[in-house]
Scaffold this active site. Structure first.
Site, mmCIF file in Angstrom:
data_model
loop_
_atom_site.group_PDB
_atom_site.id
_atom_site.type_symbol
_atom_site.label_atom_id
_atom_site.label_comp_id
_atom_site.label_asym_id
_atom_site.label_seq_id
_atom_site.Cartn_x
_atom_site.Cartn_y
_atom_site.Cartn_z
ATOM 1 N N LYS A 12 0.888 -1.161 0.067
ATOM 2 C CA LYS A 12 0.109 0.097 0.126
ATOM 3 C C LYS A 12 1.013 1.129 -0.130
ATOM 4 O O LYS A 12 1.655 1.358 0.811
ATOM 5 C CB LYS A 12 -0.912 -0.088 1.129
ATOM 6 C CG LYS A 12 -2.089 1.134 1.394
ATOM 7 C CD LYS A 12 -2.938 1.076 0.040
ATOM 8 C CE LYS A 12 -4.038 0.163 0.484
ATOM 9 N NZ LYS A 12 -5.287 0.003 -0.506
ATOM 10 N N THR A 57 -3.333 -5.358 0.746
ATOM 11 C CA THR A 57 -2.533 -4.086 0.826
ATOM 12 C C THR A 57 -3.547 -3.079 1.896
ATOM 13 O O THR A 57 -3.019 -2.389 2.647
ATOM 14 C CB THR A 57 -2.462 -3.127 -0.648
ATOM 15 O OG1 THR A 57 -3.871 -2.859 -0.822
ATOM 16 C CG2 THR A 57 -1.579 -4.127 -1.466
ATOM 17 N N ARG A 176 30.128 34.686 -6.062
ATOM 18 C CA ARG A 176 28.763 34.466 -6.568
ATOM 19 C C ARG A 176 28.028 33.910 -5.482
ATOM 20 O O ARG A 176 28.508 33.453 -4.330
ATOM 21 C CB ARG A 176 29.217 33.277 -7.694
ATOM 22 C CG ARG A 176 29.301 31.816 -7.217
ATOM 23 C CD ARG A 176 29.232 30.754 -8.167
ATOM 24 N NE ARG A 176 29.395 29.594 -7.509
ATOM 25 C CZ ARG A 176 29.281 28.431 -8.238
ATOM 26 N NH1 ARG A 176 28.717 28.304 -9.402
ATOM 27 N NH2 ARG A 176 29.660 27.225 -7.703
ATOM 28 N N GLN A 219 30.461 20.686 -6.212
ATOM 29 C CA GLN A 219 31.131 19.434 -5.950
ATOM 30 C C GLN A 219 32.002 19.150 -4.643
ATOM 31 O O GLN A 219 31.908 18.346 -3.990
ATOM 32 C CB GLN A 219 31.729 18.957 -7.071
ATOM 33 C CG GLN A 219 31.148 18.539 -8.328
ATOM 34 C CD GLN A 219 30.667 19.748 -9.111
ATOM 35 O OE1 GLN A 219 30.768 20.821 -8.754
ATOM 36 N NE2 GLN A 219 30.673 19.446 -10.424
ATOM 37 N N HIS A 247 20.881 28.341 -9.812
ATOM 38 C CA HIS A 247 21.567 29.401 -10.479
ATOM 39 C C HIS A 247 21.097 30.890 -10.037
ATOM 40 O O HIS A 247 19.697 31.269 -10.211
ATOM 41 C CB HIS A 247 21.621 29.392 -12.067
ATOM 42 C CG HIS A 247 22.252 28.005 -12.309
ATOM 43 N ND1 HIS A 247 23.717 27.840 -11.880
ATOM 44 C CD2 HIS A 247 21.948 27.107 -13.100
ATOM 45 C CE1 HIS A 247 24.060 26.653 -12.247
ATOM 46 N NE2 HIS A 247 23.048 26.092 -12.895
#
Length: 298
Positions: A12, A57, A176, A219, A247
């Site tokens: 379920k 279920t 940035r 990263q 961004h």
């Protein structure tokens, strides 16, 4: 030519449960969605339509509510383990395994003139706590996590030194905005864990490293967050991340004779960079089977 039934499971999906702990006048709300799936000897229902071994279920749905009533919910990891252990038990010999997935949504107490209210709440942000528990016989695996943890740094991030190959147009920058929506999952070595304490510490560690790392790439930030979690938590074997780069681009105001010293930006929702990686211990074997069915992670 013959045919063979492959890997299968059933259950379920997305059972909604709101539990109110009324043991004290200061109520506690636990708001979750539970997906229960069973694995075992169910070939007959596929081959012949016989349901003699099929735990309905609807029964799995009712089990969610019954276990919440008899033992509360508590940490979602513990509740998922209770669900799995309920079905992978001698009274259900046809069930050899179970997969329990839970998402938890936050509710914060409403602040009043007299302080946080005992039983009035406001929905938290988009962040969701998650867990997937798999049980095969006596083997139990817990993968906890979170999704939609949106974070932003207004400085302390650079991106430069990338190859200037064909069609490159991105301008290098030494200052940035770095923003992302962190989705992360981590696999525990065992089940003897203070789940709430561990979750809170993992989350706090990730936030600390995101904030304090001078980032040269998303990263690098991801890897720093992952290694910090593993250093602080020997009970965790590996951690995985999926982090879109949300961004922000500096607006060119020069046509109107205005300078823009990194103050005015526009946020682009798509397309976006998507960084995904796993960080693990070199002395703990990988367990790719435990990650089966968990989408959005490499």
């Amino acid at each position: 030519m013959g045919f063979v039934l492959g890997t299968n499971q059933y259950g379920k999906a997305e059972v909604r449960l709101v539990h109110v702990d009324r043991s004290t006048p200061k109520h506690v709300i636990t708001d979750v969605t539970v997906t229960s799936q069973l694995i075992g000897d169910f070939a007959d229902t596929f081959h012949t339509g016989s349901n003699a071994s099929v735990i309905a279920t609807d029964t799995q749905k009712n089990t969610v509510y019954a276990l919440a009533r008899t033992g509360g919910v508590g940490a979602i990891e513990e509740f998922a383990l209770r669900m799995a252990r309920h079905f992978v038990a001698p009274e259900h010999p046809q069930v050899t395994g179970a997969r329990q997935e839970i998402e938890q949504y936050s509710w914060d107490r409403i602040d009043t003139a007299d302080g946080p209210h005992d039983h009035a709440f406001v929905r938290g942000g988009t962040e969701t706590r998650t867990v997937v528990v798999t049980k095969h016989g006596e083997t139990e695996t817990v993968i906890s996590g979170l999704t939609d943890l949106v974070v932003l740094k207004s400085t302390g991030s650079e991106f430069h030194g990338f190859p200037q190959v064909a069609y490159t147009s991105l301008v290098e920058t030494t200052d940035r905005i770095l923003a992302t929506s962190v989705s992360s999952r981590w696999r525990y070595v065992g089940t003897d864990v203070d789940w709430d304490k561990s979750f809170a510490s993992v989350r706090a560690t990730m936030l600390d490293r995101f904030a304090s790392t001078h980032s040269l790439s998303l990263q690098q930030t991801l890897y720093t967050m992952g290694t910090a979690v593993l250093e602080a938590h020997p009970e965790i074997a590996e951690i995985r991340f999926s982090m879109p780069n949300k961004h922000h681009f500096l607006v060119d105001l020069s046509p109107w004779g205005l300078e823009n010293p990194n103050e005015v930006w526009y946020a682009a929702d798509r397309p976006y960079g998507l960084i995904e990686a796993a960080v693990g211990r070199d002395d703990v074997p990988a367990d790719e089977a435990a990650w089966a069915g968990i989408t959005g992670f490499c």
